[in-house]
Design a protein around this motif. Structure first.
Motif, short mmCIF file in Angstrom:
data_model
loop_
_atom_site.label_atom_id
_atom_site.label_comp_id
_atom_site.label_asym_id
_atom_site.label_seq_id
_atom_site.Cartn_x
_atom_site.Cartn_y
_atom_site.Cartn_z
N PHE A 196 0.74 -1.15 0.15
CA PHE A 196 0.11 0.00 0.06
C PHE A 196 0.98 1.36 0.02
O PHE A 196 1.77 1.52 1.07
N GLN A 197 0.63 2.15 -1.07
CA GLN A 197 1.54 3.31 -0.90
C GLN A 197 0.88 4.26 0.19
O GLN A 197 -0.28 4.46 0.27
N PRO A 198 1.76 4.84 0.90
CA PRO A 198 1.28 5.69 2.09
C PRO A 198 0.50 7.07 1.55
O PRO A 198 0.99 7.42 0.47
N ASP A 199 -0.47 7.17 2.12
CA ASP A 199 -1.31 8.15 1.67
C ASP A 199 -0.59 9.49 2.47
O ASP A 199 0.34 9.59 3.20
N ALA A 200 -1.54 10.70 2.41
CA ALA A 200 -1.02 12.03 3.08
C ALA A 200 -0.78 11.99 4.42
O ALA A 200 0.36 12.23 5.05
#
Ligand code: DLZ
Length: 516
Positions: A196-200
């Motif tokens: 999972f790509q880290p969100d803000a």
């Protein structure tokens, strides 16, 4: 009546007992990032990042529901840095009529809660994130001579009906482990990890952790854990489809540069509350009933959660605080520095420590039979090994770490959990992995500078602990073999072991690679 509801960082479940009677019109949910929790041991950076990110997302989701969340960030100027301090401050801020919490996972925090009770109108609720309550486990344990997992597990199967046909276990057997010890064939390519790509929100947390805890163990780049329930459910679904059909067969296998294999990678989310133990077991059972996975795989997986996980948690609460204090094999050696640096020429340890540093993860056999086995047969002091495990794994809380390491790995409890220590020589690692092929040591050699250290450390362990262990019926075979060795061979083992152990250092500056 106005209620302050404290949610701890590993209680991120919407149906946690703390929130069962939540009234959004009057109540406040309190969540706190506190330095004391991040530093009581110096957790792996990914562990802190995972938990803070999961906490912030959980708070966001509650707010989206219309719940008032008082969220104290690590950097808030007034932050006192501890659960107690933050609870007190919040109590003064909100002047609620009562405070509600759920039992914590750790004895350490349980003791804090007893103090809070003195000064606050505090209600502590039973932890409903487990299938077996503390009281129920204690009733099960009461009057039993030994507390074996297998007995407990069968009881839990009957009680929940999981993988049961009436009163009988599905398929006529409780345990399919005999089918679950296959080495991984070269031709098999395990599935990719769902990353999972880290969100803000998560990116902000990662920066915070790098700034505040940058000197803790572990890498942060490549952080790809899910930090919401929604994404945790995606991992579970992916595992049921791609991993579980082969999980059983290869659950004990190890391969260089393949840290995840067919494992579920759900323990951090499960232990933080993003997933629920019962839903996970039911989902695995459903996959079996619908013909999507074989029985040995579903059973092996369910046993880890319904059996082992519930069992270690029950044992922890039944035996604390004394449980941590025993040292049945009188092990006193310092933890070698290479557990932190990864600098060792033993390829198996190097691989397992390296992936632990990179992912805050290793699977159960890597933890038990490589990292743990070495600590056991090298006679490392239990408290130091326990702290290491608590620090380095994203899923580690004391309730799960302590029984597994103190009891299962190190046999420091003298046999409460396991009937014998899980000591093994290099042959086991060679059978279950490809590590030995790339190793500077030779797993086939029993003695001398280039022999696999696991080989002579194993026999040295049996020699050193003969008084305590030779009468153990489950160790009669190796002790008979040892008797046949004769004085010369025994002296060789002892000499090899002490030469090798003398090269280990707990001190970073004095560290030298034990070169073969
Ligand atoms: C592990 C951890 C960390 C690193 N930080 C926090 C925190 O800042 N706030 C919090 O509520 N919980 C944290 N935790 C998890 C707690 O240590 C955990 O809830 C207790 O050990 C009780 O099981």
């Amino acid at each position: 009546s106005k209620t302050l509801r404290l949610i701890l960082g590993d209680q991120l479940h919407r149906r946690i007992a703390t929130l069962s009677d939540l009234d959004p019109d009057t109540d406040i949910v309190l969540m706190v990032e506190v330095r004391a929790e991040a530093t009581y041991v110096r957790h792996h950076k990914q562990k802190i990042a995972f938990l803070f990110a999961a906490m912030r997302h959980f708070a966001r989701d509650l707010e989206a529901e219309g719940v008032t969340v008082d969220y104290v960030r690590l950097g808030d100027p007034e932050n006192t840095g501890s659960f107690g301090g933050e609870l007190e401050r919040a109590f003064e801020r909100h002047t609620p009529e009562r405070v509600v919490v759920t039992e914590p996972g750790e004895w350490r925090v349980w003791e804090m809660m007893q103090d809070w009770r003195e000064s606050l109108p505090l209600e502590i609720r039973e932890d409903n994130r487990f299938l077996c309550s503390r009281a129920r486990f204690e009733a099960w344990a009461e009057g039993r001579k030994s507390l074996r997992m297998e007995t407990f597990y069968r009881d839990m199967r009957k009680r929940t009906g999981l993988l049961m046909e009436g009163a009988e276990p599905e398929g006529g057997r409780w345990n399919f482990d005999a089918e679950n010890r296959k080495a991984l064939p070269k031709s098999l390519e395990p599935p990719e990890r769902l990353a999972f790509q880290p969100d803000a929100i998560t990116r902000e947390v990662i920066e915070l952790v790098e700034a505040e805890f940058g000197d803790h163990f572990g890498r942060l780049d490549g952080f790809s854990w899910p930090v919401t329930r929604k994404d945790a459910l995606k991992v579970l679904a992916g595992f049921l489809k791609e991993g579980l059909p082969r999980f059983g067969d290869y659950q004990d296998a190890m391969r260089t540069n393949a840290p995840f294999l067919y494992h579920a990678l759900i323990s951090p989310m499960l232990n933080a509350g993003l997933l629920d133990a019962e839903e996970v077991c039911r989902a695995a059972e459903r996959a079996y009933r619908e013909g999507r996975v074989p029985l040995n795989c579903a059973e092996g997986f369910i046993r880890q959660i319904l059996g082992w996980r519930e069992y270690v948690r029950g044992l922890y609460w039944a035996r604390m605080p004394d449980y941590a204090r025993s040292n049945a094999l009188s092990a006193t050696r310092d933890l070698p520095w290479f557990y932190w640096s990864g600098e060792t020429e033993m390829a198996c340890l190097e691989a397992c420590i390296g992936q632990t540093r990179d992912h805050a993860y290793a699977h159960h056999i890597q933890r038990l039979m490589v990292l743990g086995n070495f600590a056991l047969i090298a006679g490392i002091a239990p408290a130091q090994v326990e702290e290491w495990y608590l620090v380095v794994y994203a899923d580690a809380y004391e309730w799960v770490e302590l029984p597994n390491v103190h009891g299962m790995v190190l046999w420091a409890d003298g046999g409460v959990m396991g009937s014998k220590p899980y000591a093994a020589s290099g042959a086991y690692i060679d059978r279950m992995s490809d590590y030995c092929r790339g190793c500077a040591y030779d797993v086939k050699l029993k003695a001398g500078l280039t022999a696999c250290p696991f080989n002579y450390l194993y026999w040295n362990f049996l020699i050193e602990n003969a008084e305590r262990l030779s009468g153990n019926p489950r160790l009669s075979m190796p002790y008979r073999t040892l008797e046949r060795f004769g004085p010369k061979r025994r002296a060789e083992i002892t000499a090899d072991a002490s030469r090798f152990l003398d090269t280990l250092s707990a001190d970073q500056s004095a560290f030298q690679i034990a070169s073969p």
